[in-house]
Design a protein around this motif. Structure first.
Motif, PDB file in Angstrom:
ATOM      1  N   GLU A  90       0.825  -1.208   0.000  1.00  0.00           N
ATOM      2  CA  GLU A  90       0.000   0.000   0.000  1.00  0.00           C
ATOM      3  C   GLU A  90       0.863   1.264   0.000  1.00  0.00           C
ATOM      4  N   LYS A  91       1.912   1.277   0.807  1.00  0.00           N
ATOM      5  CA  LYS A  91       2.806   2.438   0.859  1.00  0.00           C
ATOM      6  C   LYS A  91       3.556   2.588  -0.466  1.00  0.00           C
ATOM      7  N   ALA A  92       3.953   1.456  -1.077  1.00  0.00           N
ATOM      8  CA  ALA A  92       4.633   1.498  -2.371  1.00  0.00           C
ATOM      9  C   ALA A  92       3.723   2.105  -3.437  1.00  0.00           C
ATOM     10  N   LYS A  93       2.441   1.713  -3.444  1.00  0.00           N
ATOM     11  CA  LYS A  93       1.486   2.276  -4.407  1.00  0.00           C
ATOM     12  C   LYS A  93       1.342   3.776  -4.211  1.00  0.00           C
ATOM     13  N   GLN A  94       1.259   4.203  -2.958  1.00  0.00           N
ATOM     14  CA  GLN A  94       1.109   5.625  -2.657  1.00  0.00           C
ATOM     15  C   GLN A  94       2.324   6.413  -3.134  1.00  0.00           C
ATOM     16  N   ILE A  95       3.501   5.897  -2.888  1.00  0.00           N
ATOM     17  CA  ILE A  95       4.725   6.597  -3.273  1.00  0.00           C
ATOM     18  C   ILE A  95       4.856   6.660  -4.784  1.00  0.00           C
ATOM     19  N   ILE A  96       4.562   5.558  -5.476  1.00  0.00           N
ATOM     20  CA  ILE A  96       4.644   5.555  -6.936  1.00  0.00           C
ATOM     21  C   ILE A  96       3.623   6.526  -7.523  1.00  0.00           C
ATOM     22  N   LYS A  97       2.423   6.541  -6.968  1.00  0.00           N
ATOM     23  CA  LYS A  97       1.397   7.473  -7.447  1.00  0.00           C
ATOM     24  C   LYS A  97       1.844   8.912  -7.253  1.00  0.00           C
ATOM     25  N   ASN A  98       2.421   9.226  -6.080  1.00  0.00           N
ATOM     26  CA  ASN A  98       2.907  10.586  -5.818  1.00  0.00           C
ATOM     27  C   ASN A  98       4.055  10.951  -6.749  1.00  0.00           C
ATOM     28  N   THR A  99       4.911   9.989  -7.043  1.00  0.00           N
ATOM     29  CA  THR A  99       6.086  10.240  -7.880  1.00  0.00           C
ATOM     30  C   THR A  99       5.703  10.453  -9.340  1.00  0.00           C
ATOM     31  N   LEU A 100       4.786   9.645  -9.850  1.00  0.00           N
ATOM     32  CA  LEU A 100       4.428   9.712 -11.266  1.00  0.00           C
ATOM     33  C   LEU A 100       3.372  10.762 -11.572  1.00  0.00           C
ATOM     34  N   GLY A 101       2.711  11.267 -10.560  1.00  0.00           N
ATOM     35  CA  GLY A 101       1.720  12.302 -10.786  1.00  0.00           C
ATOM     36  C   GLY A 101       0.488  11.784 -11.502  1.00  0.00           C
ATOM     37  N   ASP A 102       0.154  12.397 -12.622  1.00  0.00           N
ATOM     38  CA  ASP A 102      -1.083  12.094 -13.331  1.00  0.00           C
ATOM     39  C   ASP A 102      -1.002  10.867 -14.234  1.00  0.00           C
ATOM     40  N   TYR A 103       0.180  10.275 -14.375  1.00  0.00           N
ATOM     41  CA  TYR A 103       0.293   9.090 -15.223  1.00  0.00           C
ATOM     42  C   TYR A 103      -0.379   7.904 -14.568  1.00  0.00           C
ATOM     43  N   ILE A 104      -1.019   7.082 -15.389  1.00  0.00           N
ATOM     44  CA  ILE A 104      -1.566   5.815 -14.911  1.00  0.00           C
ATOM     45  C   ILE A 104      -0.869   4.698 -15.686  1.00  0.00           C
ATOM     46  N   ALA A 105      -1.019   3.467 -15.194  1.00  0.00           N
ATOM     47  CA  ALA A 105      -0.280   2.342 -15.768  1.00  0.00           C
ATOM     48  C   ALA A 105      -0.465   2.225 -17.282  1.00  0.00           C
ATOM     49  N   SER A 106      -1.676   2.420 -17.778  1.00  0.00           N
ATOM     50  CA  SER A 106      -1.902   2.289 -19.215  1.00  0.00           C
ATOM     51  C   SER A 106      -1.145   3.355 -20.004  1.00  0.00           C
ATOM     52  N   GLN A 107      -0.998   4.547 -19.436  1.00  0.00           N
ATOM     53  CA  GLN A 107      -0.241   5.600 -20.109  1.00  0.00           C
ATOM     54  C   GLN A 107       1.250   5.290 -20.084  1.00  0.00           C
ATOM     55  N   LEU A 108       1.722   4.706 -18.992  1.00  0.00           N
ATOM     56  CA  LEU A 108       3.137   4.353 -18.896  1.00  0.00           C
ATOM     57  C   LEU A 108       3.511   3.348 -19.976  1.00  0.00           C
ATOM     58  N   GLN A 109       2.605   2.432 -20.271  1.00  0.00           N
ATOM     59  CA  GLN A 109       2.872   1.405 -21.274  1.00  0.00           C
ATOM     60  C   GLN A 109       3.092   2.000 -22.663  1.00  0.00           C
ATOM     61  N   SER A 110       2.493   3.144 -22.938  1.00  0.00           N
ATOM     62  CA  SER A 110       2.592   3.736 -24.272  1.00  0.00           C
ATOM     63  C   SER A 110       3.721   4.761 -24.402  1.00  0.00           C
ATOM     64  N   LEU A 111       4.518   4.943 -23.342  1.00  0.00           N
ATOM     65  CA  LEU A 111       5.624   5.897 -23.408  1.00  0.00           C
ATOM     66  C   LEU A 111       6.737   5.382 -24.309  1.00  0.00           C
ATOM     67  N   GLY A 112       7.497   6.301 -24.857  1.00  0.00           N
ATOM     68  CA  GLY A 112       8.691   5.937 -25.605  1.00  0.00           C
ATOM     69  C   GLY A 112       9.734   5.385 -24.649  1.00  0.00           C
ATOM     70  N   LYS A 113      10.737   4.726 -25.191  1.00  0.00           N
ATOM     71  CA  LYS A 113      11.725   4.058 -24.365  1.00  0.00           C
ATOM     72  C   LYS A 113      12.467   5.029 -23.447  1.00  0.00           C
ATOM     73  N   GLU A 114      12.894   6.157 -23.961  1.00  0.00           N
ATOM     74  CA  GLU A 114      13.664   7.097 -23.145  1.00  0.00           C
ATOM     75  C   GLU A 114      12.862   7.628 -21.966  1.00  0.00           C
ATOM     76  N   GLU A 115      11.613   7.990 -22.208  1.00  0.00           N
ATOM     77  CA  GLU A 115      10.777   8.511 -21.126  1.00  0.00           C
ATOM     78  C   GLU A 115      10.440   7.412 -20.122  1.00  0.00           C
ATOM     79  N   ARG A 116      10.179   6.208 -20.612  1.00  0.00           N
ATOM     80  CA  ARG A 116       9.896   5.062 -19.738  1.00  0.00           C
ATOM     81  C   ARG A 116      11.085   4.778 -18.829  1.00  0.00           C
ATOM     82  N   VAL A 117      12.281   4.767 -19.400  1.00  0.00           N
ATOM     83  CA  VAL A 117      13.488   4.514 -18.612  1.00  0.00           C
ATOM     84  C   VAL A 117      13.691   5.629 -17.591  1.00  0.00           C
TER      85      VAL A 117
END
Length: 86
Positions: free
Chosen positions: A10-37
């Motif tokens: 639960e804490k890991a989910k909260q921290i990742i959500k705070n770190t990534l901001g408005d991105y959701i998992a489906s949006q992360l999947q469509s990122l280019g390699k450089e941005e994903r890395v």
């Protein structure tokens, strides 16, 4: 010797959500390699967050998360990502 304690799911989910901001998992999947890395490197620097937790929460495979090499191998203290409880 370093403390290798891991965060709860639960804490890991909260921290990742705070770190990534408005991105959701489906949006992360469509990122280019450089941005994903770039995102994965940022997450890998968080102290106590495992590669397996990053992979599970973001939807990337373990290998994709593990291969996002962090040039500096520095961790960021956990308190930088947790919002204070009031």
């Amino acid at each position: 010797m370093e403390d290798k304690s891991r965060l709860s799911a639960e804490k890991a989910k909260q921290i990742i959500k705070n770190t990534l901001g408005d991105y959701i998992a489906s949006q992360l999947q469509s990122l280019g390699k450089e941005e994903r890395v770039r995102f994965l490197r940022q997450l890998k620097r968080i102290e106590g967050l495992s590669i397996r937790q990053i992979a599970t929460i973001t939807g990337f495979t373990f290998n994709v998360a593990a291969k996002a090499q962090d040039r500096y191998k520095r961790t960021v203290p956990l308190y930088c990502f947790i919002e204070p409880e009031i």
